[in-house]
Enzyme design. Structure first.
Site, mmCIF file in Angstrom:
data_model
loop_
_atom_site.group_PDB
_atom_site.id
_atom_site.type_symbol
_atom_site.label_atom_id
_atom_site.label_comp_id
_atom_site.label_asym_id
_atom_site.label_seq_id
_atom_site.Cartn_x
_atom_site.Cartn_y
_atom_site.Cartn_z
ATOM 1 N N GLY A 188 0.793 -1.220 0.000
ATOM 2 C CA GLY A 188 0.000 0.000 0.000
ATOM 3 C C GLY A 188 0.823 1.267 0.000
ATOM 4 N N GLU A 191 0.664 3.327 -5.472
ATOM 5 C CA GLU A 191 -0.594 3.123 -6.182
ATOM 6 C C GLU A 191 -0.409 2.060 -7.261
ATOM 7 O OE1 GLU A 191 -3.298 4.606 -5.258
ATOM 8 O OE2 GLU A 191 -2.485 6.117 -3.904
ATOM 9 N N LYS A 206 4.632 19.482 -4.378
ATOM 10 C CA LYS A 206 5.038 19.895 -3.029
ATOM 11 C C LYS A 206 6.148 20.942 -3.087
ATOM 12 C CE LYS A 206 3.749 15.372 -1.158
ATOM 13 N NZ LYS A 206 4.254 14.075 -0.668
#
Length: 429
Positions: A188, A191, A206
Site C-alpha cells: 500500500g 498506487e 510539493k
C-alpha cells in the site's frame, strides 16, 4: 474571542476519519489550548454509510456539501476530497462565503495557487495547508513564521515516501526497481498506477508550495525540470553506494544564487554523511539553509491517516488562535531576478554508459566530453570479454548541464553504445 468555533469537514475518507478521531480523542486538549469551545458540526461525504472504524455522531453526517458551505455558523471548512474538481469550487465558495479553509490538497494549490490566495485575501479569511507537504511534519508554518527573519538560501527535500521507499529497498537489499515497486504496491505504499510518485510529479507539486513559502514566488510545474527514478538500475545503486560513497535520493531542490532561482526535481547523489542521506523508507525530510539560522533539518512521517490529520487539525487551531492573521506566504524575494533553466545549472555528474568493449571506446567517449568542456574525475569499466556489452561508470567535474545533455546525445548516437546513457546530478552542498 468567540464562544465557540464550528468546523465543517468535507471528505470522510482515510484522512477525514483521522480528523474525526483526533476530535474524539483530544477535544479537551484542543479547547484548553484555544481557550474556548470547539465543535465538529458537520461531516460531508458522498458515502456516509460505510463504517470507518471510528465513533461518529450520525446526526452530523450529510451528503450535501451546502450543509457546510451555506451554514453561517461554520467558521472553518476542512477540504479533504483531493483532486481539482469539485474541490476547487468548494474551496472558492467557502472562502467567498467568509469561511477560513484548511486543506491538504497539494495538487490544487500547486495549480491554482494565485486564484485561491486572491479569493481568500479578498474575503479577509485564511487558507492553511500544513498537511499538503510532509504529512505530519511541521514544515510550512516554521518556514513561513519561525524562520521569517531569514532570507532562505536553499531548500532540499525528500518529500515522496513511495520513491524514497523504493530507493531505500534497492540500496539496502540489492533488489531491482521492478521487484521493489511490486512490493510497495502490495504494502500500500505505491498506487497501482505509480507514475505520479515515481516520475516526480507528486514531489514537484510539493516543491511548488515550499518555493512559495521559502522564496515568495509561485513557479508553475511546467516551468521547471521534473524527472523520476524509473531509469535507475541496481547496478547504479551498487556502484554509487560502494564505489563512490553516495546515497541516491529523489530530491526536490529550490535554491537561489546570485539572484537566480533554481527549481528542480530529479534523482540526486548525496554524500552518505549528509543528513538527508539518512532519510529512508517512507519517511520524509527537508533540509534548508537560512542566512541567519544556518542549516535546519525537519524529519518525520510524510503521510498516513493520523500524522496528516495532526497537521490538518493543527491548522484549525492556528486559525482559531490567530483569526486576525493575514495570508502572507513568503515576502516575495526581491533578490530573485530570474528562474534558472535546468540547462543553465552547474553540477558534477554521474554517468553510466553501456558500450561494446573494443579498442578506442574510452578514447572516443572522452574526446566527446572534452569537446564540450567536460573533464572526467574518475572512470570505471567493468571487465568483460572483448566484443561484449560492458557498463562504464564515470564521474565528471563540475560542468554546465547543457553541455552534458549535448555530449550524452552525441555519445548515444555512437554505433558501439548499446543503451541510452544515464546521467545523475551530484549534490555537494
Amino acid at each position: 474571542m468567540k464562544d465557540i468555533y464550528n468546523v465543517g469537514l468535507i471528505g470522510f475518507g482515510t484522512i477525514g476519519a483521522g480528523v474525526v478521531e483526533t476530535f474524539n480523542r483530544n477535544l479537551d486538549l484542543m479547547e484548553q489550548k484555544v481557550g474556548t469551545k470547539i465543535k465538529l458540526k458537520k461531516v460531508v461525504d458522498l458515502d456516509i454509510e460505510t463504517d470507518r472504524g471510528i465513533e461518529v455522531d450520525k446526526s452530523i453526517l450529510s451528503t450535501d456539501v451546502n450543509d457546510i458551505l451555506e451554514d453561517p455558523e461554520i467558521d472553518i471548512v476542512i477540504e479533504l476530497i483531493g483532486g481539482y474538481e469539485p474541490a476547487k469550487s468548494f474551496i472558492l465558495k467557502a472562502l467567498s462565503n467568509g469561511k477560513n479553509v484548511v486543506t491538504a490538497n497539494k495538487a490544487l494549490l500547486a495549480k491554482h495557487w494565485e486564484e485561491i490566495l486572491e479569493t481568500a485575501n479578498k474575503s479577509n479569511v485564511r487558507i492553511c495547508f500544513e498537511a499538503s507537504v510532509g504529512g505530519g511534519i511541521p514544515l510550512l508554518e516554521p518556514l513561513n513564521e519561525g524562520l521569517a527573519a531569514n532570507r532562505i538560501q536553499s531548500i532540499y527535500g525528500i518529500i515522496n515516501g513511495t520513491a524514497n521507499y523504493i530507493l531505500t529497498k534497492m540500496t539496502d537489499e540489492g533488489l531491482d526497481f521492478e521487484d521493489v515497486l511490486k512490493e510497495a504496491q502490495e504494502k500500500g505504499y505505491a498506487e497501482q498506477d505509480p507514475t505520479f510518485d515515481i516520475e516526480g510529479h507528486d514531489t514537484a507539486q510539493k516543491l511548488i508550495i515550499l518555493t512559495i513559502l521559502g522564496f515568495g514566488i509561485y513557479v508553475e510545474q511546467d516551468k521547471f525540470h521534473v524527472e523520476g527514478i524509473s531509469k535507475i538500475k541496481q547496478e547504479d545503486i551498487e556502484f554509487i553506494k560502494n564505489e563512490l560513497g553516495y546515497a541516491i535520493k529523489l530530491l526536490a531542490i529550490s535554491r537561489i544564487e546570485e539572484g537566480e532561482l533554481e527549481v528542480r526535481v530529479h534523482p540526486t547523489l548525496i554524500p552518505q554523511d549528509h543528513l538527508l542521506a539518512s532519510v529512508n523508507d517512507v519517511f520524509n525530510g527537508v533540509y534548508l539553509v537560512g542566512d541567519i539560522v544556518g542549516p535546519v533539518m525537519m524529519y518525520g512521517q510524510g503521510a498516513g491517516m493520523m500524522p496528516t490529520a495532526s497537521a490538518v487539525v493543527g491548522d484549525c487551531l492556528d486559525i482559531m488562535e490567530n483569526m486576525e492573521h493575514k495570508n502572507i506566504y513568503g515576502p516575495g524575494n526581491t533578490e530573485v531576478k530570474k528562474i534558472k533553466a535546468i540547462n543553465e545549472i552547474k553540477s558534477k555528474y554521474y554517468l553510466r554508459l553501456t558500450a561494446i568493449d573494443k579498442p578506442g571506446v574510452l578514447h572516443t567517449i572522452s574526446g566527446i566530453l572534452s569537446e564540450f568542456e567536460i573533464s572526467i574525475e574518475s572512470v570505471t569499466q567493468k571487465r568483460q570479454d572483448e566484443g561484449q556489452e560492458v557498463p562504464i561508470f564515470m564521474v565528471t567535474h563540475e560542468a554546465i548541464e547543457e553541455n552534458i545533455q549535448k555530449a550524452v546525445g552525441m555519445i548515444n548516437d555512437l554505433d558501439f553504445v548499446e543503451k541510452d546513457t544515464l546521467f545523475i546530478r551530484i549534490l555537494e552542498d
